[in-house]
Design an enzyme around this catalytic site. Structure first.
Site, PDB file in Angstrom:
ATOM      1  N   LYS A 104       0.861  -1.188   0.000  1.00 48.10           N
ATOM      2  CA  LYS A 104       0.000   0.000   0.000  1.00 48.10           C
ATOM      3  C   LYS A 104       0.891   1.229   0.000  1.00 48.10           C
ATOM      4  CE  LYS A 104      -3.454   2.494   2.644  1.00 48.10           C
ATOM      5  NZ  LYS A 104      -4.445   2.459   3.721  1.00 48.10           N
ATOM      6  N   LYS A 124      -2.223  -1.653  -3.808  1.00 52.02           N
ATOM      7  CA  LYS A 124      -3.088  -0.476  -3.740  1.00 52.02           C
ATOM      8  C   LYS A 124      -2.256   0.797  -3.814  1.00 52.02           C
ATOM      9  CE  LYS A 124      -5.942   1.982  -0.508  1.00 52.02           C
ATOM     10  NZ  LYS A 124      -6.328   2.141   0.845  1.00 52.02           N
TER      11      LYS A 124
HETATM   12  C1  PBG Z   1      -7.323   3.422   5.716  1.00 56.09           C
HETATM   13  C2  PBG Z   1      -7.593   3.331   4.272  1.00 56.09           C
HETATM   14  C3  PBG Z   1      -7.443   4.304   3.263  1.00 56.09           C
HETATM   15  C4  PBG Z   1      -7.950   3.745   2.086  1.00 56.09           C
HETATM   16  C5  PBG Z   1      -8.346   2.460   2.398  1.00 56.09           C
HETATM   17  N1  PBG Z   1      -8.105   2.220   3.739  1.00 56.09           N
HETATM   18  C6  PBG Z   1      -6.965   5.701   3.351  1.00 56.09           C
HETATM   19  C7  PBG Z   1      -5.548   5.988   3.599  1.00 56.09           C
HETATM   20  O1  PBG Z   1      -4.703   5.128   3.786  1.00 56.09           O
HETATM   21  O2  PBG Z   1      -5.273   7.194   3.645  1.00 56.09           O
HETATM   22  C8  PBG Z   1      -8.036   4.428   0.763  1.00 56.09           C
HETATM   23  C9  PBG Z   1      -9.119   3.931  -0.142  1.00 56.09           C
HETATM   24  C10 PBG Z   1      -9.450   4.809  -1.279  1.00 56.09           C
HETATM   25  O3  PBG Z   1      -8.803   5.837  -1.558  1.00 56.09           O
HETATM   26  O4  PBG Z   1     -10.429   4.475  -1.964  1.00 56.09           O
HETATM   27  N2  PBG Z   1      -5.998   3.517   6.071  1.00 56.09           N
END
Ligand code: PBG
Length: 342
Positions: free
Chosen positions: A207, A260
């Site tokens: 991520k 992601k």
């Molecule tokens: C929580 C999380 C996030 C997303 C999914 N889980 C936000 C982040 O990490 O700032 C992003 C999902 C999206 O942008 O659709 N940490």
């Protein structure tokens, strides 16, 4: 001499091989099509908000809503009727503090939604995103140390507590998105010790610290109040490290690994697919959704065709599971075209 004769190539080349032959009709193209988006592979994210939080459409994500618990159940029922079988839950709580207390509240917003969904729609797969940023007043994904950085090991304990409370509520899959080191092993151990040996962990393995999460932070009200997430989420230029993160998570017991965002990271979906012994998921995130919506609403692109190309691109790259805000509209469209003759 006619025009066509004039345009004929003068040097002779071997034209016995003509790939265009297989593109000459819709039936032929369908016959040789290599990849396809399965409705059963799609996961629809759902935002559920506490009593005191505003509901309704998210300004930066047209077509996506914040629901109450009852609203989320009604939405899931519609998804189910379209053949979709999985949702990913995000909570927008009424209460935030420095240590994300409302995240492991047995009566918290996500816990209540899990219970309601499993009671009314037991066959719908309920995946819970596991993170702290929506529950902390500072908006970071864990407990802060004296320097204002997220304390990895202290955050693990918190994640474990919340995971157990989701498990007690009846969740089907837990999806940690915090990016703390060692969290998959920690969660596996914690769940198993309480008898939840059959709840899979779908880890957000690679991520990235991404600007593509912009609209999500509006939707979930989780923008960090200072700094950014670069000390725990990955640096976008790194590919080898993404593979390492995925392998580590698999070693720690992840049942599914995720890449992601998806669009700008398709090479990593492929790279992780190639080394992975478990299913690979990708997350077509909020910013990717909003870009398409904004351009489509301006009449600049054809939304349906863009979505089809994007989703099949993820499949071609190697994704087994696609988390996307387009899941519902895609399924609706497929449903329509299969019931109404063209
Ligand atoms: C929580 C999380 C996030 C997303 C999914 N889980 C936000 C982040 O990490 O700032 C992003 C999902 C999206 O942008 O659709 N940490």
């Amino acid at each position: 001499m006619s025009v066509t004769e004039l345009l004929r190539p003068r040097t002779s080349v071997d034209l016995t091989k003509r790939p265009r032959r297989l593109r000459s009709s819709a039936a032929l193209r369908a016959l040789v099509r290599e990849n396809e988006v399965r409705i059963a592979s799609l996961v629809q994210p759902i935002f559920v908000a506490g009593e005191r939080q505003p509901k309704g459409e998210i300004a930066s994500m047209p077509g996506i809503h914040r629901f109450s618990v009852e609203g989320a159940v009604a939405e899931a029922r519609e998804l189910r009727a379209l053949g979709l079988s999985a949702v990913l839950l995000f909570g927008v709580p009424d209460f935030k503090d420095a240590v994300a207390s409302s995240n492991h509240d047995p009566l918290g917003i996500v816990q209540r939604t899990i219970r309601a969904l499993k009671r009314d729609l037991p066959e719908m797969l309920v995946i819970a995103d596991l993170c702290n940023c929506e529950y902390t007043d500072h908006g970071h994904c864990g407990i802060l140390d004296e320097r204002g950085d997220v304390d990895n090991d202290a955050t693990l304990e918190l994640l474990g507590r919340t995971a157990l409370s989701y498990a007690e509520a009846g969740v089907d899959v837990i999806a940690p998105s915090d990016m703390m080191d060692g969290r998959v092993a920690y969660l596996r151990k914690t769940l198993d010790a309480s008898g939840y040996t059959s709840i899979p962990i779908m880890s957000y393995a690679a991520k990235f610290a991404s600007a593509f999460y912009g609209p999500f932070r509006d939707a979930a009200d989780s923008t960090p109040q200072f700094g950014d997430r670069r000390s725990y989420q990955m640096d976008p230029p790194n590919a080898r490290e993404a593979v390492r993160e995925a392998l580590l998570d698999i070693e720690e017991g992840a049942d599914v690994v995720m890449v992601k965002p998806a669009l700008a990271f398709m090479d990593l979906i492929r790279a992780v697919r190639e080394v992975s012994s478990v299913p690979v998921a990708c997350y077509n995130v909020s910013g990717e959704y909003s870009m398409v919506k904004a351009a489509a609403l301006n009449g600049w692109i054809d939304e349906d065709r863009i979505v089809d190309e994007m989703l099949v691109g993820f499949v071609r790259a190697g994704a087994d599971i696609i988390i996307t805000y387009f899941a519902k509209s895609f399924a609706e469209r497929k449903h329509r075209s299969s019931t109404t003759p063209r």
